[in-house]
Design a protein around this motif. Structure first.
Motif, short mmCIF file in Angstrom:
data_model
loop_
_atom_site.label_atom_id
_atom_site.label_comp_id
_atom_site.label_asym_id
_atom_site.label_seq_id
_atom_site.Cartn_x
_atom_site.Cartn_y
_atom_site.Cartn_z
N PRO A 142 19.51 29.45 -10.02
CA PRO A 142 20.37 28.85 -11.05
C PRO A 142 20.51 29.80 -12.23
O PRO A 142 19.52 30.33 -12.74
CB PRO A 142 19.60 27.58 -11.44
CG PRO A 142 18.80 27.23 -10.22
CD PRO A 142 18.40 28.55 -9.63
N ASP A 143 21.75 30.04 -12.64
CA ASP A 143 21.99 31.05 -13.68
C ASP A 143 22.37 30.45 -15.01
O ASP A 143 22.80 31.17 -15.92
CB ASP A 143 23.08 32.03 -13.22
CG ASP A 143 24.44 31.35 -13.01
OD1 ASP A 143 24.52 30.12 -13.18
OD2 ASP A 143 25.40 32.06 -12.66
N SER A 144 22.20 29.14 -15.14
CA SER A 144 22.69 28.51 -16.37
C SER A 144 21.72 27.46 -16.90
O SER A 144 22.13 26.56 -17.63
CB SER A 144 24.04 27.83 -16.08
OG SER A 144 23.88 26.86 -15.04
N ALA A 145 20.44 27.55 -16.52
CA ALA A 145 19.49 26.52 -16.93
C ALA A 145 19.27 26.55 -18.44
O ALA A 145 19.02 27.61 -19.02
CB ALA A 145 18.16 26.71 -16.21
N VAL A 146 19.39 25.39 -19.06
CA VAL A 146 19.11 25.25 -20.49
C VAL A 146 18.24 24.03 -20.68
O VAL A 146 18.20 23.12 -19.84
CB VAL A 146 20.40 25.12 -21.33
CG1 VAL A 146 21.22 26.39 -21.25
CG2 VAL A 146 21.22 23.93 -20.88
N VAL A 147 17.52 23.99 -21.79
CA VAL A 147 16.63 22.88 -22.07
C VAL A 147 16.74 22.50 -23.54
O VAL A 147 16.89 23.37 -24.41
CB VAL A 147 15.17 23.25 -21.70
CG1 VAL A 147 14.65 24.41 -22.55
CG2 VAL A 147 14.25 22.05 -21.80
N ARG A 148 16.73 21.20 -23.80
CA ARG A 148 16.84 20.70 -25.18
C ARG A 148 15.83 19.58 -25.39
O ARG A 148 15.55 18.81 -24.48
CB ARG A 148 18.25 20.18 -25.45
CG ARG A 148 19.34 21.23 -25.37
CD ARG A 148 20.72 20.63 -25.69
NE ARG A 148 21.77 21.65 -25.65
CZ ARG A 148 22.41 22.01 -24.56
NH1 ARG A 148 22.12 21.43 -23.40
NH2 ARG A 148 23.35 22.94 -24.60
N ARG A 149 15.31 19.51 -26.60
CA ARG A 149 14.43 18.40 -26.93
C ARG A 149 15.18 17.08 -26.82
O ARG A 149 16.36 16.99 -27.17
CB ARG A 149 13.90 18.54 -28.36
CG ARG A 149 12.99 19.72 -28.59
CD ARG A 149 12.50 19.73 -30.04
NE ARG A 149 11.87 21.00 -30.37
CZ ARG A 149 10.59 21.26 -30.19
NH1 ARG A 149 9.79 20.33 -29.69
NH2 ARG A 149 10.08 22.44 -30.51
N LYS B 228 9.82 14.57 -24.83
CA LYS B 228 10.47 14.86 -23.55
C LYS B 228 11.55 15.91 -23.75
O LYS B 228 12.00 16.14 -24.87
CB LYS B 228 11.05 13.58 -22.94
CG LYS B 228 10.02 12.54 -22.59
CD LYS B 228 10.66 11.31 -21.96
CE LYS B 228 9.61 10.26 -21.59
NZ LYS B 228 10.22 9.07 -20.94
N TRP B 229 11.96 16.52 -22.63
CA TRP B 229 12.94 17.60 -22.70
C TRP B 229 13.99 17.38 -21.61
O TRP B 229 13.66 17.03 -20.47
CB TRP B 229 12.28 18.96 -22.50
CG TRP B 229 11.39 19.34 -23.64
CD1 TRP B 229 10.16 18.82 -23.94
CD2 TRP B 229 11.65 20.32 -24.63
NE1 TRP B 229 9.64 19.42 -25.06
CE2 TRP B 229 10.54 20.35 -25.51
CE3 TRP B 229 12.72 21.19 -24.88
CZ2 TRP B 229 10.46 21.22 -26.59
CZ3 TRP B 229 12.64 22.05 -25.96
CH2 TRP B 229 11.53 22.05 -26.81
N ARG B 230 15.24 17.63 -21.95
CA ARG B 230 16.35 17.48 -21.02
C ARG B 230 16.73 18.86 -20.46
O ARG B 230 17.11 19.76 -21.20
CB ARG B 230 17.55 16.86 -21.72
CG ARG B 230 18.84 16.83 -20.88
CD ARG B 230 18.72 15.88 -19.69
NE ARG B 230 18.58 14.49 -20.09
CZ ARG B 230 18.48 13.50 -19.23
NH1 ARG B 230 18.49 13.76 -17.91
NH2 ARG B 230 18.34 12.26 -19.66
N LEU B 231 16.57 19.03 -19.14
CA LEU B 231 16.96 20.25 -18.44
C LEU B 231 18.31 20.04 -17.79
O LEU B 231 18.55 19.00 -17.16
CB LEU B 231 15.95 20.62 -17.35
CG LEU B 231 14.66 21.35 -17.76
CD1 LEU B 231 13.76 20.44 -18.55
CD2 LEU B 231 13.94 21.86 -16.51
N THR B 232 19.20 21.00 -17.92
CA THR B 232 20.50 20.95 -17.25
C THR B 232 20.82 22.32 -16.68
O THR B 232 20.37 23.34 -17.19
CB THR B 232 21.62 20.51 -18.20
OG1 THR B 232 21.69 21.43 -19.30
CG2 THR B 232 21.38 19.11 -18.74
N TRP B 233 21.64 22.32 -15.61
CA TRP B 233 22.06 23.58 -14.99
C TRP B 233 23.33 23.31 -14.20
O TRP B 233 23.64 22.17 -13.86
CB TRP B 233 20.96 24.15 -14.09
CG TRP B 233 20.51 23.20 -12.99
CD1 TRP B 233 20.99 23.12 -11.71
CD2 TRP B 233 19.52 22.18 -13.10
NE1 TRP B 233 20.35 22.12 -11.02
CE2 TRP B 233 19.45 21.52 -11.84
CE3 TRP B 233 18.67 21.73 -14.14
CZ2 TRP B 233 18.57 20.46 -11.60
CZ3 TRP B 233 17.82 20.67 -13.89
CH2 TRP B 233 17.76 20.05 -12.63
#
Length: 461
Positions: free
Chosen positions: A372-379, A387-392
């Motif tokens: 995956p070349d677009s993984a980002v994470v936000r509080r 908790k943290w939200r991961l998206t890709w």
């Protein structure tokens, strides 16, 4: 053997709390004033990982690795040694001596493998006129890599496995291009392993895998990583995405100067940062070894290379590619860069095990979808930041995805969460104190490298 956290049955039945650092339990007058703990995962969030890191052995790949032949490795290395010297500046016209004869023979062998698989390999000489800046006269030399390409279904993604076929007696005179420089271990052993893998993979996977594999024998390593630097620059200039770059350099000695013997482990070097792609490739190699060849231990070394030494993975690492180096556990510097680096000191059973480890990691990655070349994470604001939200973005060819978790001090991934085809996940982990990763899983179960979050970065405020 890797040291990983083992999770008990009771742990899996209840919510678990893992300490990320020391617990502060300051007592004043018999009263506890504070306690610092951090939740890594809950019992219903994924499963614990063992030393295989969640990888599973594929029968077809395992069968191909069994075809690595130590007798062939010996013949290849002995032929290289018989050219007398393979110094980058040595004779290029002789049919029997010097680097010119060596590269023509390598080209011929790889071309023979190509013919045996119906032309599945594309074999080429990869020349470049380069300046030897270490030489006082700064001469220009035709540095020629010999490459064999096994095209994959995705020709834009490339895995490079290499070893350098040049040799030298650098400890006496770095620029002596005429004296015998057998270079049986440094790096006839690595070149032999790469050529044997080209034979094995072209035979067992004549139609290729998902990613393209480049089997590279480099020239000019002893003069300053010239051939590998040229190839890294060429591949980047042509727009290839480097899935992994691995080099076998000095992979045949098993006896130290004091008689200590080790034929059951190999060092694999992966550079900082700990959340970087080279370190992640090292973890993948480590897990692949445990999955396909558990009797041959990977000794992970969390640094770029040996102290004050370098190898052909470095030009790729410097360009941001995942890159690692394989080197024998017991080096003997009395037999490197000297006429004493002879065939008699190379253990080809050991070289065959190194080649199988290479093949396990290389084959698994080549069969897997892209990372995956677009993984980002936000509080996650709703949880107060716990908790943290991961998206890709979706990955071509991926059937599902997995989220991985480890403490910042853990050498390997410790837990895995199967998230199916979703491209987002709310993780109950305080990532201030941990790392997470996202990897793609193909229809046959092959897994990509993990994209690590949070990515290595320096933030000022």
């Amino acid at each position: 053997m890797p040291v990983l956290t083992r999770w008990s049955g009771r742990t899996l039945r209840h919510a678990i709390v893992v300490l990320l650092g020391a617990t502060a339990a300051c007592v004043s007058g018999g009263t506890r004033r504070g306690e610092a703990t951090a939740r890594v995962a809950t019992a219903d969030e994924g499963t614990a990982l063992d030393s295989r890191g969640g990888l599973t052995a594929d029968p077809t790949l395992a069968a191909s690795l069994a075809d690595v032949n130590q007798a062939r490795l010996r013949v290849t290395d002995s032929t290289l040694v018989a050219f007398g010297t393979r110094h980058t500046m040595s004779d290029t016209m002789s049919a029997t001596r010097g680097i010119g004869a060596a590269r023509r023979w390598i080209f011929g062998e790889l071309s023979r493998y190509a013919a045996e698989c119906g032309g599945c390999l594309r074999v080429e000489l990869d020349p470049a006129m380069l300046t030897i800046t270490r030489h006082p006269d700064k001469p220009s030399v035709n540095v020629v890599n010999v490459l064999a390409w096994l095209p994959g279904r995705d020709t834009s993604r490339v895995i490079v496995i290499g070893g350098h076929y040049d040799s030298c007696v650098c400890n006496t005179d770095r620029f002596d291009a005429t004296s015998n420089a057998p270079g049986a271990d440094d790096d006839g052993s690595g070149s032999a392993a790469v050529m044997e893998l080209a034979r094995v993979f072209s035979r067992h996977f004549p139609h290729g895998l998902n990613a393209t594999i480049v089997f590279a024998t480099y020239s000019g390593e002893e003069m300053g990583l010239l051939g590998s630097t040229h190839l890294a620059e060429r591949l980047h200039a042509q727009g290839y995405r480097i899935v992994a770059a691995m080099t076998d350099d000095i992979v045949g000695n098993v006896v130290a100067d004091d008689g200590t013997r080790d034929s059951t482990s190999i060092r694999v070097f992966g550079a900082d940062p700990d959340a970087g792609v080279s370190r992640e490739l090292l973890r993948y190699v480590w897990s692949a070894g445990e999955t396909y060849q558990p009797s041959f231990a990977v000794l992970p070394v969390f640094r770029l290379d040996r102290i004050n030494r370098g190898g052909d993975h470095i030009p790729f690492h410097n360009k941001g590619d995942p890159a690692v180096r394989f080197t024998e556990r017991l080096e003997n510097y009395k037999r490197q860069h000297l006429p004493t680096d002879t065939l008699a000191e190379v253990d080809f059973g050991y070289v065959s095990r190194v080649a199988r480890l290479n093949g396990a990691a290389m084959g698994a990655l080549a069969a897997a979808p892209p990372m995956p070349d677009s993984a980002v994470v936000r509080r996650d604001a709703a949880s107060g930041g716990q908790k943290w939200r991961l998206t890709w973005r979706r990955v071509p060819g991926a059937a599902s995805y997995e989220v991985l978790v480890r403490r910042t001090t853990a050498p390997q991934w410790e837990r895995v969460v199967a998230v199916g085809a979703d491209t987002t996940y709310l993780l109950s982990v305080q990532l201030d104190n941990a790392y997470a990763g996202v990897r793609a899983v193909g229809p046959s179960g092959f897994r990509s490298l993990a994209a690590v979050v949070p990515a290595a970065a320096f933030v000022t405020r």
